[in-house]
Motif scaffolding. Sequence first.
Motif, short mmCIF file in Angstrom:
data_model
loop_
_atom_site.label_atom_id
_atom_site.label_comp_id
_atom_site.label_asym_id
_atom_site.label_seq_id
_atom_site.Cartn_x
_atom_site.Cartn_y
_atom_site.Cartn_z
N THR A 99 -2.24 4.65 6.99
CA THR A 99 -1.86 4.19 8.33
C THR A 99 -2.99 4.36 9.34
OG1 THR A 99 0.43 4.82 7.85
CG2 THR A 99 -0.14 4.40 10.15
N TYR A 100 -3.49 5.59 9.46
CA TYR A 100 -4.49 5.85 10.49
C TYR A 100 -5.78 5.05 10.28
CZ TYR A 100 -7.71 8.27 13.55
OH TYR A 100 -8.66 8.55 14.51
N PRO A 101 -6.34 4.99 9.06
CA PRO A 101 -7.58 4.19 8.90
C PRO A 101 -7.40 2.71 9.26
CG PRO A 101 -7.28 5.66 7.04
CD PRO A 101 -6.02 5.73 7.83
N LEU A 102 -6.25 2.13 8.90
CA LEU A 102 -6.04 0.72 9.19
C LEU A 102 -5.74 0.48 10.67
CD1 LEU A 102 -3.94 -0.39 6.08
CD2 LEU A 102 -6.36 -0.79 6.53
N LEU A 103 -5.24 1.52 11.35
CA LEU A 103 -4.95 1.39 12.77
C LEU A 103 -6.14 1.71 13.66
CD1 LEU A 103 -1.39 2.89 13.46
CD2 LEU A 103 -2.11 0.51 13.61
N THR A 104 -7.21 2.24 13.08
CA THR A 104 -8.34 2.70 13.88
C THR A 104 -8.89 1.64 14.84
OG1 THR A 104 -8.99 4.31 12.18
CG2 THR A 104 -10.66 3.68 13.79
N MET A 120 0.12 9.61 3.33
CA MET A 120 0.13 8.16 3.56
C MET A 120 -0.35 7.83 4.97
SD MET A 120 3.48 6.61 1.59
CE MET A 120 4.67 7.82 2.18
N PHE A 121 0.02 8.68 5.93
CA PHE A 121 -0.44 8.45 7.30
C PHE A 121 -1.95 8.62 7.41
CE2 PHE A 121 -1.67 10.24 11.43
CZ PHE A 121 -1.28 9.20 12.26
N VAL A 122 -2.48 9.69 6.80
CA VAL A 122 -3.91 9.99 6.91
C VAL A 122 -4.76 9.00 6.12
CG1 VAL A 122 -5.67 11.73 6.37
CG2 VAL A 122 -3.50 12.44 7.36
N LEU A 166 4.37 5.69 -5.53
CA LEU A 166 4.29 5.80 -7.00
C LEU A 166 3.28 6.86 -7.41
CD1 LEU A 166 4.41 2.02 -8.04
CD2 LEU A 166 6.24 3.74 -8.21
N ASP A 167 2.24 7.05 -6.59
CA ASP A 167 1.23 8.07 -6.91
C ASP A 167 1.67 9.46 -6.45
OD1 ASP A 167 -0.41 6.24 -8.07
OD2 ASP A 167 -1.61 5.86 -6.27
N GLY A 168 2.83 9.56 -5.82
CA GLY A 168 3.35 10.85 -5.39
C GLY A 168 2.81 11.33 -4.07
N LEU A 212 0.83 -1.21 0.00
CA LEU A 212 0.00 0.00 0.00
C LEU A 212 0.86 1.25 0.00
CD1 LEU A 212 -2.75 -1.04 2.61
CD2 LEU A 212 -2.90 -1.04 0.11
N TYR A 213 1.95 1.25 0.78
CA TYR A 213 2.85 2.40 0.80
C TYR A 213 3.61 2.53 -0.51
CZ TYR A 213 1.97 2.41 5.84
OH TYR A 213 1.38 2.45 7.07
#
Length: 299
Positions: A207-212, A202-204, A194-196, A188-189
């Motif tokens: 990371t954060y949604p998957l860690l919720t 990436m955190f918003v 690649l999408d810039g 995912l990262y």
Amino acid sequence: MSKLWENRNFLGFLFMLPAAVFLLAFLVYPLGLGIWLSFTDAKIGRAGSFVGLENYIWIIGDFKFQTAVFFTLFYTIAASIAKFAIGLYLALLLNQHLPFKAIIRAVVLIPFIVPTVLSAIAFWWIYDPQFSIISWSLRQLGWIDGNIDFLGDAWNARWSVVFANVWRGVPFIAISLLAGLQTVPPSLYEAAVLDGASRWQMFVKITYPLLTPIIAVVMTFSVLFTFTDFQLIKVLTNGGPAGATELMATMSYNTAILGGRIGEGAAISTAMVPFLLAAIMVSWFGLQRRKWQSGGEHD
């Protein structure tokens, strides 16, 4: 009878029965007894009689109880926010490729594995009005002229115990969130790079949604542990100065055990239950809302 032993629901109930008996004996019964005692005028050595809501009326109008409720909420909110912010930062840092990462993780865990009483005694020396290492260091730097009264001033004492709680609680949150971060697929990262996407994006977005879900569970435990904290406050300040750092838990103990007023102490401890249930329900509804948004079944 043979069909009964082949029934999965029956076997599940059978295997859960010992744990259910244990919970009833050591959790449900003490809680029920405490609630009952809160409606009596029981004292040490005397069973007491039913007095209805008299104990609750008394504690609601008691200034010491009001102060204890205020500091318990302040202590829980301030410490939980600080522990989450620092723990999340440490988790993100430890998730990077660092030299000696295993050793650093072990060092981070030290505050959590040290017994609470020993931690409180250590902080008691750190905050000592005459020999505080903090005051000494600040005097050497020329920032202050005299020693700081960490535990003798009301707000200094409040912030001091919050800092001690944060020091102890950060490792639990950091390691728990680190475990959650390591379940996030690196692909995912890579796609985000690649999408810039920036690090913040990436955190918003990843990371954060998957860690919720993990954040909800970890913070629920953190709030519960902080709200019901006892050892740290009891050893470090014993509720002083003048009740400024008295928690509901320590006030309940001081009233029931040291003061001998079992009914009033039980009422104070029972008054903690709605706050704890509120914290649990906020987490539960948050998880359910997250599950619904992600397309899962809405139970």
